[in-house]
Enzyme design. Structure first.
Site, short mmCIF file in Angstrom:
data_model
loop_
_atom_site.label_atom_id
_atom_site.label_comp_id
_atom_site.label_asym_id
_atom_site.label_seq_id
_atom_site.Cartn_x
_atom_site.Cartn_y
_atom_site.Cartn_z
N ASP A 173 5.82 9.00 -9.87
CA ASP A 173 6.50 9.20 -8.60
C ASP A 173 6.18 8.08 -7.63
O ASP A 173 6.72 8.03 -6.52
CB ASP A 173 6.19 10.58 -8.01
CG ASP A 173 4.71 10.81 -7.74
OD1 ASP A 173 3.89 9.92 -8.04
OD2 ASP A 173 4.36 11.92 -7.26
N ASP A 233 5.89 12.06 -14.12
CA ASP A 233 5.29 12.84 -13.04
C ASP A 233 6.20 13.99 -12.62
O ASP A 233 7.42 13.80 -12.47
CB ASP A 233 5.06 11.96 -11.81
CG ASP A 233 3.75 11.23 -11.82
OD1 ASP A 233 2.83 11.67 -12.54
OD2 ASP A 233 3.62 10.22 -11.11
N LYS A 240 3.12 14.82 -16.21
CA LYS A 240 1.82 14.69 -15.54
C LYS A 240 1.86 15.52 -14.27
O LYS A 240 2.86 15.49 -13.53
CB LYS A 240 1.50 13.23 -15.21
CG LYS A 240 0.13 13.07 -14.52
CD LYS A 240 -0.34 11.62 -14.54
CE LYS A 240 0.45 10.70 -13.64
NZ LYS A 240 0.31 11.06 -12.18
N GLU A 252 -0.44 16.61 -10.79
CA GLU A 252 -1.59 16.42 -9.93
C GLU A 252 -2.19 17.78 -9.59
O GLU A 252 -1.47 18.69 -9.17
CB GLU A 252 -1.18 15.70 -8.63
CG GLU A 252 -0.71 14.28 -8.83
CD GLU A 252 -0.42 13.56 -7.53
OE1 GLU A 252 -0.79 14.10 -6.45
OE2 GLU A 252 0.16 12.47 -7.58
N GLU A 269 -7.87 8.84 -10.65
CA GLU A 269 -7.43 7.79 -9.72
C GLU A 269 -8.43 7.60 -8.59
O GLU A 269 -8.86 8.56 -7.96
CB GLU A 269 -6.06 8.12 -9.13
CG GLU A 269 -5.56 7.04 -8.17
CD GLU A 269 -4.10 7.18 -7.80
OE1 GLU A 269 -3.63 6.36 -6.97
OE2 GLU A 269 -3.42 8.07 -8.33
#
Length: 283
Positions: A61, A100, A130, A132, A199
């Site tokens: 993204d 994402d 993916k 978060e 990250e």
């Protein structure tokens, strides 16, 4: 419990496979090998990166910043992610394509997360998504995995939570912060993730996570201790200019090359040098 990293295998887990799968990434971790990941958002870069041997293409993204010009990733929609992911899938012959789930497409409930992930897989042809999150979203991730969608977790600095985290800040510094990163990573593994992206995490914290998990980790700003590495391609190839994050190594300066080439084109058109005879059709 920490375990020692195995010596690299004499039979590499990745280079000769026809299509990279999640099991190959696990084999790389088990063999003490590394794998590579780059972002990609279109068919041409996907084909180039795939031919160069990149193992995983991430339709991140981050396209909100690097392609669409937003200040953050937050405005990116699920429909946009599917359009870009579809293009990358069409350009990739070998690489695993990872997409994402954007902000607002999975946080509401496990059912919403499943619907969004299934749409990505059905409509783009991608191979995994993916998400978060960490401890708080483990239930959502587990539901997606149960639905048959491979998931990579993303912990540490999570750009979709930029405002909640107080901006772009290094995660995992200090015992308490490192423990939170590890807890989030373990929650992602326990929920069924095939890997965890770290990250902007201190290398010490990243090492603890890599050694504690059985699944591979991927780093961006997490030092050299993770199984895989990922960069945003416009940063890595110097298409984006200006101050780069500390973790970026630039392997080319494409912005300078493109600027020089376009300036030459402009001069040729204005002078009449282009199009020349060899560029012209005759009756």
């Amino acid at each position: 419990m920490s375990t020692s990293r195995p010596e690299p295998s004499s039979s590499p887990a990745l280079p000769d496979v026809k299509r990279v799968r999640t099991l190959h990434l696990q084999r790389a971790k088990d063999a003490g090998e590394k794998f590579t990941m780059l972002t990609s958002y279109d068919v041409l870069t996907a084909g180039i990166f795939d031919a160069a041997g990149v193992d995983v293409l991430l339709v991140g993204d981050s396209l909100g910043n690097t392609v669409l010009g937003h200040g953050t990733t937050l405005p990116v929609t699920l429909d946009e992610m599917i359009v870009f992911a579809s293009a990358v899938v069409r350009g990739a012959q070998r690489a695993l394509v990872l997409v994402d789930l954007p902000f607002g497409s999975y946080e509401e409930s496990p059912a919403q997360a499943v619907r969004s992930a299934v749409r990505v897989m059905k409509e783009s042809g991608a191979h995994a998504v993916k998400i978060e999150g960490g401890v708080d979203l483990a239930e959502h991730v587990a539901a997606v995995v149960r639905a048959g969608v491979p998931v990579m977790g993303h912990v540490g600095f999570t750009p979709q939570a930029e405002h909640a985290l107080g901006g772009f800040r290094i995660q995992g510094r200090g015992d308490d912060a490192a423990a939170r990163v590890l807890a989030d990573a373990r929650a992602m593994q326990d929920a069924g993730c095939f890997g965890v992206l770290l990250e902007m995490v201190s290398e010490d914290a990243a090492r603890t996570v890599e050694e504690s998990l059985t699944v591979p980790t991927v780093g961006i700003g997490a030092g050299a201790v993770t199984t895989g590495q990922v960069l945003v391609w416009q940063d890595m190839l110097g298409l984006r200019t200006g101050t780069m994050p500390r973790f970026v190594k630039q392997y080319a300066q494409l912005a300078d090359t493109a600027r020089e080439a376009v300036s030459e084109y402009v001069a040729d058109v204005r002078s009449g040098a282009f199009p020349a005879e060899e560029h012209t059709y005759r009756g």
